[in-house]
Design a protein around this motif. Structure first.
Motif, mmCIF file in Angstrom:
data_model
loop_
_atom_site.group_PDB
_atom_site.id
_atom_site.type_symbol
_atom_site.label_atom_id
_atom_site.label_comp_id
_atom_site.label_asym_id
_atom_site.label_seq_id
_atom_site.Cartn_x
_atom_site.Cartn_y
_atom_site.Cartn_z
ATOM 1 N N GLY A 173 91.971 59.602 83.940
ATOM 2 C CA GLY A 173 92.270 58.979 85.228
ATOM 3 C C GLY A 173 91.012 58.529 85.940
ATOM 4 O O GLY A 173 90.031 58.131 85.303
ATOM 5 N N TYR A 174 91.030 58.633 87.261
ATOM 6 C CA TYR A 174 89.942 58.116 88.097
ATOM 7 C C TYR A 174 88.601 58.780 87.813
ATOM 8 O O TYR A 174 87.552 58.176 88.050
ATOM 9 N N ILE A 175 88.641 60.030 87.319
ATOM 10 C CA ILE A 175 87.387 60.720 87.014
ATOM 11 C C ILE A 175 87.156 60.775 85.501
ATOM 12 O O ILE A 175 86.062 60.508 85.016
ATOM 13 N N GLY A 176 88.197 61.125 84.752
ATOM 14 C CA GLY A 176 88.034 61.315 83.307
ATOM 15 C C GLY A 176 87.622 60.040 82.587
ATOM 16 O O GLY A 176 86.717 60.077 81.727
ATOM 17 N N VAL B 273 89.858 67.176 82.678
ATOM 18 C CA VAL B 273 89.760 66.348 83.888
ATOM 19 C C VAL B 273 91.167 65.904 84.291
ATOM 20 O O VAL B 273 91.440 64.718 84.479
ATOM 21 N N VAL B 274 92.056 66.875 84.404
ATOM 22 C CA VAL B 274 93.473 66.602 84.705
ATOM 23 C C VAL B 274 93.739 66.867 86.185
ATOM 24 O O VAL B 274 92.913 67.475 86.869
ATOM 25 N N PRO B 275 94.891 66.453 86.695
ATOM 26 C CA PRO B 275 95.142 66.622 88.144
ATOM 27 C C PRO B 275 95.289 68.085 88.541
ATOM 28 O O PRO B 275 95.739 68.921 87.753
#
Ligand SMILES: NC(=O)c1ccc[n+]([C@@H]2O[C@H](COP(=O)([O-])OP(=O)(O)OC[C@H]3O[C@@H](n4cnc5c(N)ncnc54)[C@H](O)[C@@H]3O)[C@@H](O)[C@H]2O)c1
Length: 312
Positions: free
Chosen positions: A10-13, A80-82
């Motif tokens: 996502g936005y970070i991973g 790096v999951v929510p």
């Protein structure tokens, strides 16, 4: 550490995976969402982030980044999951646990396992316990650490490389192994600590921002009652050499500040009185602003003899 695997694109991973892919690593990105996997393997992106599309495209074309639906063996694993919160404001770490469990069969001696997801204190040690319970032969033979992310979306690629990082292992050897990975692309300083301090550090940073914004937001509501211009007031107060009041707004912005302080409040409810009050103040400020907009609309309708608009 040649082959590294990121769980959560996502936005970070995804930006972190792409940056690692451009710094000599063979990167495997795992995501449970097949649309994300397909999009990335086409060299495209599913999120909005300046310049990310180009580096993902290059990495996929060069074969240094590929996305998959299920984990596979690697030398280092990054979660790096929510981490949203549940109804009662407690952190929901089921995504972290599920991602951790998904890589346990692939871990081998010498591997590095890092959690980047914003997590309540003790999460890394709990995931280490889960790993060691399933694979007791790996106890003391793999490296486990926590390294929170503090980028600002919209400026992620710059901040990923230039921000300082706080890195905390479950033991000093794990901290050093994680430092070795991040030093391949981070130009900011890498600060060593233990896992629970690193977890608390991330939560503290956003709780600090939340509390300081709450002060400005509360001040703006007091000034509204008092007939004082809050912007002029803050400008004047900040002329004091040791005062630095932030600007008020409609609550708080960003992905993290409205969430992370709850991870402290829910675990330490008796001690975290100020952090809780700040969170409530900033949530209330959004309602307060909405009501002010409605009042202004109603006043406009009344003064201009207009039909009321439903949205008002
Ligand atoms: N977005 C930010 O600005 C920001 C900043 C700092 C820290 N963080 C933290 O970073 C973490 C990730 O945030 P994000 O914004 O990248 O989230 P996101 O929702 O953008 O992406 C998370 C991805 O993880 C995938 N996923 C969920 N479970 C999975 C599993 N078991 N295996 C593999 N993939 C899985 C989802 O499909 C999704 O694509 C959170 O803990 C967040 O609090 C976010």
């Amino acid at each position: 550490m040649k082959k590294v695997l990121f769980l959560g694109l996502g936005y970070i991973g995804l930006p972190t995976a792409a940056v690692a892919a451009n710094h000599g690593f063979e990167v495997i990105g795992v995501d449970v969402n097949p649309v994300v996997v397909d999009t990335i393997n086409q060299g495209k992106i599913h999120i909005v982030e300046p310049d990310l599309a180009q580096i993902v495209k290059e990495a996929v074309q060069q074969g240094t980044l590929r996305a998959v639906s299920k984990p596979e063996p690697a030398d280092a694993f990054f979660v790096v999951v929510p981490t949203p919160f549940k109804q009662n404001h407690r952190a929901d770490i089921t995504y972290v646990e599920s991602a951790t469990r998904s890589v346990i069969p692939f871990l081998k001696e010498g591997d590095l396992f890092v959690i980047e997801s914003t997590s309540p204190v003790l999460t890394t040690e709990r995931m280490a316990d889960i790993i060691h319970k399933e694979r007791p032969e790996l106890k003391g033979k793999i490296y486990i650490a926590y390294c929170p992310e503090r980028v600002l979306p919209g400026n992620t690629l710059y901040e990923l490389v230039h921000n300082d990082r706080v890195i905390g292992g479950i033991n000093p050897e794990s901290t050093e192994k994680a430092i070795e990975f991040y030093s391949a692309f981070v130009q900011g300083k890498l600060h060593r600590t233990n896992a629970r301090t690193a977890e608390m550090c991330k939560l503290t940073e956003n709780s600090s921002r939340d509390s300081q914004i709450a002060f400005a937001n509360e001040l703006s509501m007091i000034c509204d009652k008092a007939g004082v211009n809050v912007w002029e007031l803050i400008t004047l107060a900040n002329k004091h050499p040791r005062v630095n009041i932030l600007q008020p707004g409609c609550g708080v912005g960003g992905h993290c500040i409205a969430v992370d302080p709850w991870f402290i409040v829910s675990d330490y409810p008796e001690q975290a009185q100020l952090i809780k009050r700040a969170r409530e103040t900033n949530d209330y400020k959004a309602d307060w602003c909405a009501n002010r907009v409605i009042e202004a609309c109603q006043q406009f309708v009344a003064e201009n003899d207009r039909e009321p608009v439903v949205a008002c």
